[in-house]
Design a protein around this motif. Structure first.
Motif, short mmCIF file in Angstrom:
data_model
loop_
_atom_site.label_atom_id
_atom_site.label_comp_id
_atom_site.label_asym_id
_atom_site.label_seq_id
_atom_site.Cartn_x
_atom_site.Cartn_y
_atom_site.Cartn_z
N ILE A 117 50.11 6.14 18.05
CA ILE A 117 51.40 5.69 18.55
C ILE A 117 52.42 5.83 17.43
N THR A 118 53.48 6.64 17.68
CA THR A 118 54.49 6.90 16.66
C THR A 118 55.85 6.40 17.12
N SER A 119 56.45 5.55 16.29
CA SER A 119 57.79 5.04 16.55
C SER A 119 58.44 4.73 15.21
N ASN A 120 59.72 5.04 15.07
CA ASN A 120 60.47 4.78 13.83
C ASN A 120 59.76 5.37 12.60
N LYS A 121 59.25 6.57 12.73
CA LYS A 121 58.58 7.31 11.66
C LYS A 121 57.32 6.61 11.14
N LYS A 122 56.75 5.73 11.93
CA LYS A 122 55.49 5.08 11.59
C LYS A 122 54.47 5.42 12.67
N THR A 123 53.25 5.73 12.26
CA THR A 123 52.19 6.06 13.20
C THR A 123 51.03 5.10 13.03
N PHE A 124 50.57 4.56 14.16
CA PHE A 124 49.41 3.69 14.19
C PHE A 124 48.32 4.39 14.99
N THR A 125 47.15 4.58 14.39
CA THR A 125 46.03 5.23 15.06
C THR A 125 44.97 4.18 15.35
N LEU A 126 44.63 4.07 16.64
CA LEU A 126 43.66 3.07 17.07
C LEU A 126 42.47 3.76 17.72
N PRO A 127 41.25 3.39 17.35
CA PRO A 127 40.06 3.97 17.99
C PRO A 127 39.78 3.28 19.33
N LYS A 128 39.16 4.03 20.23
CA LYS A 128 38.80 3.50 21.55
C LYS A 128 37.63 2.55 21.37
N THR A 129 37.76 1.33 21.94
CA THR A 129 36.70 0.34 21.81
C THR A 129 36.02 0.01 23.12
N TYR A 137 56.44 7.75 25.89
CA TYR A 137 56.54 6.47 26.59
C TYR A 137 57.89 5.85 26.25
N LYS A 138 58.36 4.99 27.16
CA LYS A 138 59.63 4.31 26.96
C LYS A 138 59.41 2.81 27.01
N ALA A 139 59.90 2.12 25.99
CA ALA A 139 59.79 0.66 25.94
C ALA A 139 60.85 0.04 26.84
N THR A 140 60.70 -1.25 27.11
CA THR A 140 61.66 -1.94 27.97
C THR A 140 63.06 -1.97 27.37
N ASP A 141 63.18 -1.86 26.03
CA ASP A 141 64.50 -1.84 25.40
C ASP A 141 65.08 -0.42 25.32
N GLY A 142 64.37 0.58 25.86
CA GLY A 142 64.87 1.96 25.88
C GLY A 142 64.38 2.83 24.75
#
Length: 144
Positions: free
Chosen positions: A93-105, A70-75
């Motif tokens: 979701i991985t960006s800047n070597k950080k990953t956030f894992t979210l469960p489907k709700t 995916y591409k953010a609005t800032d590129g």
């Protein structure tokens, strides 16, 4: 003595240079599969923007992992991995070597919501709306 060392050095050099290399390569390397993976969406249409997808079937239970960029609005480019298995459905979701894992709700007719703590991801079509506190980030799926 000096002639003996020179002769030994010459023999070792010749034997190292004349070693026959095997053209078959390393036998312990796993060869890549040249088959292509076709991912379809819920309507059965081929999804052409998929970066990669894998399906694993263990004892009749199917696990599907699909990676998108995916591409953010800032590129900024963001890697998003959707994982669907019998136990859980998550988005990582991985960006800047950080990953956030979210469960489907929650799943609505045209929107899927993933949530953990104060972070919410809303997926609708090719867009991902990410909210954390007062920060809102809009992401669009890209073709690479």
């Amino acid at each position: 003595m000096k002639k003996g060392l020179l002769a030994l050095g010459a023999v070792l050099t010749l034997s190292a240079v004349s070693c026959k290399k095997s053209e078959s390569g390393n036998k312990s390397v796993i060869k890549t599969d040249s088959s292509t993976t076709v991912v379809t969406d819920n309507n059965g249409k081929i999804d052409s923007v998929t970066e990669s997808s894998s399906t694993v079937d263990i004892n009749g239970k199917k696990t599907v992992k699909t990676d998108f960029v995916y591409k953010a609005t800032d590129g900024t480019l963001v890697k998003v991995v959707f994982k669907n298995d019998p136990k859980e459905n998550t988005v990582a979701i991985t960006s800047n070597k950080k990953t956030f894992t979210l469960p489907k709700t929650e799943t609505k007719s045209d929107e899927t919501i993933y949530k953990k703590d104060d972070m919410t991801a809303r997926v609708k079509g090719d867009s991902l709306h990410l909210e954390q506190g007062n920060n809102v980030i809009e992401l669009k799926r890209t073709k690479i």
